[in-house]
Motif scaffolding. Structure first.
Motif, PDB file in Angstrom:
ATOM      1  N   THR A  65       0.966  -1.268  -0.094  1.00  0.00           N
ATOM      2  CA  THR A  65      -0.071   0.034  -0.002  1.00  0.00           C
ATOM      3  C   THR A  65       0.807   1.108  -0.064  1.00  0.00           C
ATOM      4  N   GLY A  66       0.304   2.268   0.378  1.00  0.00           N
ATOM      5  CA  GLY A  66       1.241   3.449   0.349  1.00  0.00           C
ATOM      6  C   GLY A  66       0.611   4.475   1.364  1.00  0.00           C
ATOM      7  N   GLY A  67       0.565   5.945   0.956  1.00  0.00           N
ATOM      8  CA  GLY A  67       0.980   6.524  -0.020  1.00  0.00           C
ATOM      9  C   GLY A  67       0.410   5.829  -1.281  1.00  0.00           C
ATOM     10  N   GLU A  68       0.829   5.992  -2.490  1.00  0.00           N
ATOM     11  CA  GLU A  68       0.267   5.382  -3.759  1.00  0.00           C
ATOM     12  C   GLU A  68       1.676   4.358  -3.890  1.00  0.00           C
ATOM     13  N   PRO A  69       1.259   2.842  -4.009  1.00  0.00           N
ATOM     14  CA  PRO A  69       2.608   2.015  -4.235  1.00  0.00           C
ATOM     15  C   PRO A  69       2.872   1.787  -5.574  1.00  0.00           C
ATOM     16  N   THR A  70       1.939   2.224  -6.738  1.00  0.00           N
ATOM     17  CA  THR A  70       2.295   2.173  -7.832  1.00  0.00           C
ATOM     18  C   THR A  70       3.347   3.370  -8.333  1.00  0.00           C
ATOM     19  N   LEU A  71       3.638   4.146  -7.519  1.00  0.00           N
ATOM     20  CA  LEU A  71       4.669   5.194  -7.603  1.00  0.00           C
ATOM     21  C   LEU A  71       6.001   4.563  -7.238  1.00  0.00           C
ATOM     22  N   ARG A  72       5.979   3.526  -6.960  1.00  0.00           N
ATOM     23  CA  ARG A  72       7.246   2.893  -6.400  1.00  0.00           C
ATOM     24  C   ARG A  72       7.911   2.079  -7.647  1.00  0.00           C
ATOM     25  N   PRO A  73       9.013   2.608  -8.056  1.00  0.00           N
ATOM     26  CA  PRO A  73       9.638   1.882  -9.289  1.00  0.00           C
ATOM     27  C   PRO A  73       9.728   0.428  -9.290  1.00  0.00           C
ATOM     28  N   GLY A  74      10.082  -0.031  -8.013  1.00  0.00           N
ATOM     29  CA  GLY A  74      10.265  -1.390  -7.662  1.00  0.00           C
ATOM     30  C   GLY A  74       9.308  -2.248  -7.270  1.00  0.00           C
ATOM     31  N   LEU A 100      -2.499   1.978 -12.745  1.00  0.00           N
ATOM     32  CA  LEU A 100      -3.137   0.272 -12.975  1.00  0.00           C
ATOM     33  C   LEU A 100      -3.117   0.015 -14.498  1.00  0.00           C
ATOM     34  N   ASP A 101      -3.594   0.815 -15.258  1.00  0.00           N
ATOM     35  CA  ASP A 101      -3.947   0.467 -16.697  1.00  0.00           C
ATOM     36  C   ASP A 101      -2.204  -0.210 -17.316  1.00  0.00           C
ATOM     37  N   GLN A 102      -1.271   0.420 -17.003  1.00  0.00           N
ATOM     38  CA  GLN A 102       0.031  -0.085 -17.542  1.00  0.00           C
ATOM     39  C   GLN A 102       0.510  -1.205 -16.740  1.00  0.00           C
ATOM     40  N   LEU A 103       0.078  -1.277 -15.345  1.00  0.00           N
ATOM     41  CA  LEU A 103       0.940  -2.143 -14.404  1.00  0.00           C
ATOM     42  C   LEU A 103      -0.094  -3.305 -14.195  1.00  0.00           C
ATOM     43  N   ALA A 104      -1.309  -3.523 -14.258  1.00  0.00           N
ATOM     44  CA  ALA A 104      -2.025  -4.476 -14.065  1.00  0.00           C
ATOM     45  C   ALA A 104      -1.452  -6.088 -14.421  1.00  0.00           C
ATOM     46  N   GLN A 105      -1.066  -6.041 -15.881  1.00  0.00           N
ATOM     47  CA  GLN A 105      -0.719  -7.170 -16.431  1.00  0.00           C
ATOM     48  C   GLN A 105       0.783  -7.662 -15.777  1.00  0.00           C
ATOM     49  N   PRO A 106       1.600  -6.692 -15.826  1.00  0.00           N
ATOM     50  CA  PRO A 106       3.052  -7.105 -15.229  1.00  0.00           C
ATOM     51  C   PRO A 106       2.789  -7.479 -13.812  1.00  0.00           C
ATOM     52  N   LEU A 107       1.928  -6.899 -12.834  1.00  0.00           N
ATOM     53  CA  LEU A 107       1.502  -7.224 -11.341  1.00  0.00           C
ATOM     54  C   LEU A 107       1.149  -8.716 -11.382  1.00  0.00           C
ATOM     55  N   ARG A 108       0.296  -8.919 -12.500  1.00  0.00           N
ATOM     56  CA  ARG A 108      -0.217 -10.354 -12.590  1.00  0.00           C
ATOM     57  C   ARG A 108       0.642 -11.335 -12.826  1.00  0.00           C
ATOM     58  N   ASP A 109       1.651 -10.963 -13.883  1.00  0.00           N
ATOM     59  CA  ASP A 109       2.383 -11.787 -14.264  1.00  0.00           C
ATOM     60  C   ASP A 109       3.504 -12.278 -12.917  1.00  0.00           C
ATOM     61  N   ARG A 137     -11.573   8.844 -15.414  1.00  0.00           N
ATOM     62  CA  ARG A 137     -11.344   7.857 -16.568  1.00  0.00           C
ATOM     63  C   ARG A 137     -10.031   7.094 -16.380  1.00  0.00           C
ATOM     64  N   ASP A 138      -8.967   7.675 -15.827  1.00  0.00           N
ATOM     65  CA  ASP A 138      -7.769   6.867 -15.510  1.00  0.00           C
ATOM     66  C   ASP A 138      -8.095   5.740 -14.620  1.00  0.00           C
ATOM     67  N   VAL A 139      -8.744   5.797 -13.516  1.00  0.00           N
ATOM     68  CA  VAL A 139      -9.093   4.534 -12.809  1.00  0.00           C
ATOM     69  C   VAL A 139      -9.890   3.607 -13.239  1.00  0.00           C
ATOM     70  N   MET A 140     -10.890   3.994 -14.014  1.00  0.00           N
ATOM     71  CA  MET A 140     -11.750   3.262 -14.626  1.00  0.00           C
ATOM     72  C   MET A 140     -11.001   2.408 -15.763  1.00  0.00           C
ATOM     73  N   ALA A 141     -10.168   2.767 -16.334  1.00  0.00           N
ATOM     74  CA  ALA A 141      -8.866   2.387 -17.363  1.00  0.00           C
ATOM     75  C   ALA A 141      -8.185   0.937 -16.628  1.00  0.00           C
ATOM     76  N   GLY A 142      -7.931   1.489 -15.236  1.00  0.00           N
ATOM     77  CA  GLY A 142      -6.995   0.709 -14.406  1.00  0.00           C
ATOM     78  C   GLY A 142      -7.665  -0.480 -13.830  1.00  0.00           C
ATOM     79  N   LEU A 143      -9.162  -0.240 -13.693  1.00  0.00           N
ATOM     80  CA  LEU A 143      -9.969  -1.170 -13.285  1.00  0.00           C
ATOM     81  C   LEU A 143     -10.142  -2.052 -14.459  1.00  0.00           C
ATOM     82  N   ASP A 144     -10.398  -1.781 -15.540  1.00  0.00           N
ATOM     83  CA  ASP A 144     -10.724  -2.593 -16.716  1.00  0.00           C
ATOM     84  C   ASP A 144      -9.167  -3.507 -16.914  1.00  0.00           C
ATOM     85  N   ALA A 145      -8.042  -3.072 -16.832  1.00  0.00           N
ATOM     86  CA  ALA A 145      -6.947  -3.624 -17.139  1.00  0.00           C
ATOM     87  C   ALA A 145      -6.578  -4.731 -15.915  1.00  0.00           C
ATOM     88  N   ALA A 146      -7.250  -4.395 -14.571  1.00  0.00           N
ATOM     89  CA  ALA A 146      -7.314  -5.298 -13.723  1.00  0.00           C
ATOM     90  C   ALA A 146      -8.085  -6.440 -14.225  1.00  0.00           C
TER      91      ALA A 146
END
Ligand code: SAM
Length: 326
Positions: A65-74, A100-109, A137-146
């Motif tokens: 979690t965070g703050g916002e954990p997706t801001l953490r490069p690692g 999450l739009d860009q990160l959902a699949q790498p996180l799942r992988d 819109r950004d969050v909805m895109a992230g939700l779709d990607a998840a």
């Protein structure tokens, strides 16, 4: 094994990876919030070491979690490490979903199983008002990607009086009719300088159930009201998903608390709503060996307070929610 002095099995660690966030939710932090310098945050190596130790000590569940954990490069690498850590069986992420739009699949992988996405309204104007900087819109895109990535999805909405406590709650709940998600309504908790604002804005579970019942008819209580984690579950008639009510203020669940929290600067927070803490960073940076760090973690577990003191008007003051991670 990590039992505390009240015989609770403390096996769930929530790790805040940064106190920084790309939103400024009104109930979470001030708009001009300042964040800790990079050197105060634990490094990825320090996180990996601690995750391994927590796994050895008997912790089974980790949530980033965070703050916002997706801001953490690692983030993706840390998720992979947690997933592969012996003893750890469940790894989750709590995020505002903006990236999450860009990160959902790498996180799942990397092996991530579940994601909790914070979304307080489906109305773009109210969403912007509540988050100050957010674009729905950004969050909805992230939700779709998840969803596309096959992550198990929970949505978190903090309910604020006179802002999102009527139509928004209904619209969010309606999502469960066709989606097998858990949509959770969270009672606002008070912290430090923001406590009076948060107390005024808090909307309790009973009131929300009234709002939903008037629209959808009687809700079906699931598991006889036994909590799923921290949420009491209900189902709308015929729904694919479920509703969760997280009600630490009106119906505290401290007796079943199984968590510890690690802040981004390496402090173990023993209760979300109390200021008792054990600082691990001096040990990590001072050359302590694993057995010394493990002993400090065991001591912290043993010292975990029974529960929060909101009913006695005891409000945590040293850190706000964004500095702890929720
Ligand atoms: N940035 C991520 C997010 O938005 O989910 C993770 C951190 S955020 C602090 C974790 C959760 O805490 C979010 O669901 C957020 O809405 C919630 N939250 C923040 N302040 C709160 C408060 N005062 N009371 C209850 N929940 C709060």
């Amino acid at each position: 094994m990590p039992f505390d002095r009240y015989n609770r099995d403390i096996d769930y660690l929530r790790i805040s990876l940064t106190d920084a966030c790309n939103l400024r939710c009104v109930y979470c932090m001030p708009e001009d919030m300042t964040f800790r310098p990079r050197q105060e945050l634990l490094t990825d190596d320090e996180h990996r070491r601690l995750i391994t130790l927590f796994g050895q000590l008997g912790f089974r569940k980790i949530r980033f979690t965070g703050g916002e954990p997706t801001l953490r490069p690692g983030l993706v690498g840390l998720v992979r490490h947690a997933v592969n850590t012996p003893g750890i069986t469940t790894v989750g992420l709590t995020t505002n979903g903006v990236l999450l739009d860009q990160l959902a699949q790498p996180l799942r992988d990397a092996g991530l199983q579940t994601v909790n996405i914070s979304i307080d309204s489906l109305d773009s104007g109210k969403f912007r008002h509540l988050t100050r900087w957010g674009n729905l819109r950004d969050v909805m895109a992230g939700l779709d990607a998840a969803a596309r990535a096959g992550l198990r999805i929970k949505l978190n909405a903090v309910v604020c009086r006179s802002v999102n406590d009527r139509d928004d709650v209904v619209a969010l709940a309606r999502l469960t009719l066709t989606n097998a998600w858990q949509v959770r309504f969270i009672e606002q908790m008070p912290f430090g300088n923001n406590a009076e604002f948060q107390k005024r804005g808090m909307v309790g579970e009973g009131e929300l159930i009234g709002v939903l019942t008037r629209t959808f008819g009687p809700l079906e209580l699931i598991n006889g009201g036994q909590l799923d984690g921290e949420a009491r579950l209900y189902r709308l008639p015929g729904a694919a998903g479920v509703l969760g009510f997280v009600s630490p203020v009106s119906q505290p669940f401290c007796a079943g608390c199984n968590r510890m929290r690690l802040t981004a600067d390496g402090v173990l927070r023993l209760c979300l709503l109390r200021d008792s803490e054990v600082d691990l960073r001096p040990l990590l940076r001072g050359g302590a060996d694993d057995s010394a760090v493990a002993a400090a973690i065991r001591r912290a577990v043993a010292e975990k307070p029974w529960g929060h003191g909101l009913e006695q008007h005891l409000i945590p003051i040293t850190r706000g929610m964004s500095e702890i991670g929720g």
